[in-house]
Design a protein around this motif. Sequence first.
Motif, short mmCIF file in Angstrom:
data_model
loop_
_atom_site.label_atom_id
_atom_site.label_comp_id
_atom_site.label_asym_id
_atom_site.label_seq_id
_atom_site.Cartn_x
_atom_site.Cartn_y
_atom_site.Cartn_z
N ILE A 81 78.08 59.19 40.39
CA ILE A 81 78.41 57.95 41.09
C ILE A 81 79.55 57.25 40.34
N ASP A 82 80.59 56.85 41.08
CA ASP A 82 81.72 56.23 40.35
C ASP A 82 81.53 54.72 40.19
N ASP A 83 82.36 54.15 39.35
CA ASP A 83 82.22 52.73 39.01
C ASP A 83 82.37 51.81 40.21
N LYS A 84 83.29 52.20 41.10
CA LYS A 84 83.54 51.34 42.26
C LYS A 84 82.27 51.25 43.12
N MET A 85 81.65 52.41 43.31
CA MET A 85 80.43 52.41 44.12
C MET A 85 79.34 51.57 43.47
N ILE A 86 79.19 51.70 42.19
CA ILE A 86 78.18 50.89 41.48
C ILE A 86 78.47 49.41 41.67
N LYS A 87 79.75 49.04 41.53
CA LYS A 87 80.14 47.62 41.67
C LYS A 87 79.86 47.13 43.09
N ILE A 92 76.35 44.00 47.02
CA ILE A 92 75.44 43.89 48.17
C ILE A 92 74.05 43.45 47.69
N MET A 93 73.62 44.03 46.58
CA MET A 93 72.26 43.80 46.10
C MET A 93 72.20 42.71 45.02
N GLU A 94 73.12 41.78 45.12
CA GLU A 94 73.22 40.68 44.14
C GLU A 94 71.86 40.04 43.83
N HIS A 95 71.04 39.87 44.89
CA HIS A 95 69.77 39.16 44.70
C HIS A 95 68.56 40.10 44.69
N ASP A 96 68.79 41.39 44.55
CA ASP A 96 67.69 42.34 44.59
C ASP A 96 68.00 43.49 43.62
N SER A 97 67.88 43.18 42.33
CA SER A 97 68.27 44.17 41.32
C SER A 97 67.33 45.37 41.34
N HIS A 98 66.09 45.15 41.72
CA HIS A 98 65.11 46.24 41.80
C HIS A 98 65.62 47.33 42.76
N THR A 132 65.98 41.49 52.74
CA THR A 132 65.60 42.75 52.07
C THR A 132 65.92 43.96 52.94
N GLY A 133 65.43 43.96 54.18
CA GLY A 133 65.69 45.09 55.07
C GLY A 133 67.16 45.23 55.39
N PHE A 134 67.79 44.08 55.62
CA PHE A 134 69.21 44.06 56.00
C PHE A 134 70.10 44.67 54.90
N ASN A 135 69.84 44.28 53.66
CA ASN A 135 70.68 44.80 52.57
C ASN A 135 70.43 46.27 52.30
N ILE A 136 69.21 46.73 52.50
CA ILE A 136 68.94 48.17 52.35
C ILE A 136 69.76 48.93 53.40
N ALA A 137 69.77 48.40 54.64
CA ALA A 137 70.54 49.05 55.71
C ALA A 137 72.03 49.06 55.36
N ARG A 138 72.51 47.95 54.81
CA ARG A 138 73.92 47.89 54.41
C ARG A 138 74.24 48.94 53.34
N CYS A 139 73.33 49.09 52.40
CA CYS A 139 73.56 50.09 51.34
C CYS A 139 73.57 51.50 51.91
N ILE A 140 72.64 51.78 52.83
CA ILE A 140 72.60 53.12 53.43
C ILE A 140 73.91 53.37 54.19
N GLU A 141 74.35 52.36 54.91
CA GLU A 141 75.63 52.49 55.63
C GLU A 141 76.75 52.83 54.64
N TYR A 142 76.73 52.14 53.53
CA TYR A 142 77.80 52.30 52.55
C TYR A 142 77.75 53.67 51.84
N ILE A 143 76.59 54.04 51.35
CA ILE A 143 76.56 55.27 50.54
C ILE A 143 76.60 56.54 51.39
N TRP A 144 76.06 56.50 52.59
CA TRP A 144 76.01 57.71 53.41
C TRP A 144 76.94 57.63 54.64
N ASN A 145 77.60 56.50 54.78
CA ASN A 145 78.52 56.34 55.91
C ASN A 145 77.81 56.54 57.26
N ILE A 146 76.65 55.92 57.39
CA ILE A 146 75.91 55.95 58.65
C ILE A 146 75.92 54.51 59.19
N PRO A 147 76.45 54.28 60.42
CA PRO A 147 76.61 52.89 60.86
C PRO A 147 75.30 52.10 60.95
#
Length: 392
Positions: A81-87, A92-98, A132-147
């Motif tokens: 995983i590259d630094d940009k992706m981690i950042k 996105i997960m600013e308030h949900d570090s878990h 919680t659900g919304f940000n998980i969906a955003r992360c999935i969209e981002y890491i796997w490119n699924i809308p």
Amino acid sequence: MKILSIESSCDETAISIVDFSGRNFSILSDITLTQIDIHKKYGGVYPALAKREHIKNIYPLLLESLKKAKLLKKRKSIKKIDDKMIKDLEKIMEHDSHNFRNMIDLYQNYEKPNLKCIPVTYGPGLEMSLWTGFNIARCIEYIWNIPMVPVNHMEGHIYSSLIVEKSKNKFTIPKLSYPSMSLLISGGHTELVLIKDELKYKIVGQTLDDAVGEAYDKSARLLGVPYPGGPVVSKYAENFREKNGSDVEADLLPRPMLHTKDLNFSFSGLKTAVLTIANKQKRKTQKFKDTLCYEFEEAVSDVLIKKTVKAIEKYKIKELVLGGGVSANDNLRREFKKLEDKSHLNGLKVYLPAKKYTGDNALMIAIAGYFRFKNDKYPKNTKKVVGNLKLK
Ligand code: KG4
Ligand code: ZN
């Protein structure tokens, strides 16, 4: 087309994975985790606790759901995983570090599953829960490119009522004739929604104060029944009907706004009237509770039926869709079904949700999201949940 949906608008964390073809679908996984036992002692949903539970439960639920749908494939070696992706994920997960750490785990350890989109509830509801659900969906969209497809929870309730099971795990969603009408009754909403076309709505009537479910829950509390009181009030009223029949005249409680010209409702006065009667009664015997709950249910159904019929006549409606948590109520189900026999309503068809789909679930979000995705009618680049989102 396989899709994964997420619902976390209130006190249920839910994920479903559904395989669609046209208007037909089968369910690959559909799991709802409820927090009712946790909120019971607070007499209602306690937002900070709801958030904590959603955060704790959602990632194990995601993995379990993917596994159940046979879509979880562990990678042979860890993906870099590259630094940009981690950042970006950190942002996105600013308030949900878990779950920030969990999203890194997901990216590094699992293959991208064959999913076409990720419908997720973005309102209405408790914002603390929705995130919680919304940000998980955003992360999935981002890491796997699924809308990600943001879905209105109330639209989900409408589709929930339209599910028709044709055979084992083969479902279909009938096309309505437009315009149709929906009466949505839940813990936070009481609204008459004109369905102008598929995915096009106009709210034509709504409560000016409490929602029906809220009136049920508050009245229940006055009788010493814990949250959510709706099902218990309903049970007490059914006790009364079993003993006395269902034709006993009920005139103890007011029917707020029964005769107003508009299509709006009001239920806070009803709750106050229950309070006054409950306060006067020293010994609250079961018989007293059963009677009061019967009176309450009759008042609620009189008002809901009258205004709904008014809306049906005004807009020349042929199909009515009853939806939301309160549509689990047996008396309302019976009373609304009876409208099909009223000759002046010209063969009205009434859709009731199967009992298991009356409450909050992710399947309804999958269905609404699927139609939105298929028709390319969903908001893009949404970065925020909307607690008071309206159907339109
Ligand atoms: O749609 P829902 O699960 O959550 C919201 O989006 O609000 O609705 C929950 C509401 C609660 O107020 C609950 O007491 C009520 O639905 N409810 C019922 C019944 N089952 C659930 N109210 C009356 N009779 C029932 N059987
Ligand atoms: Zn709901």
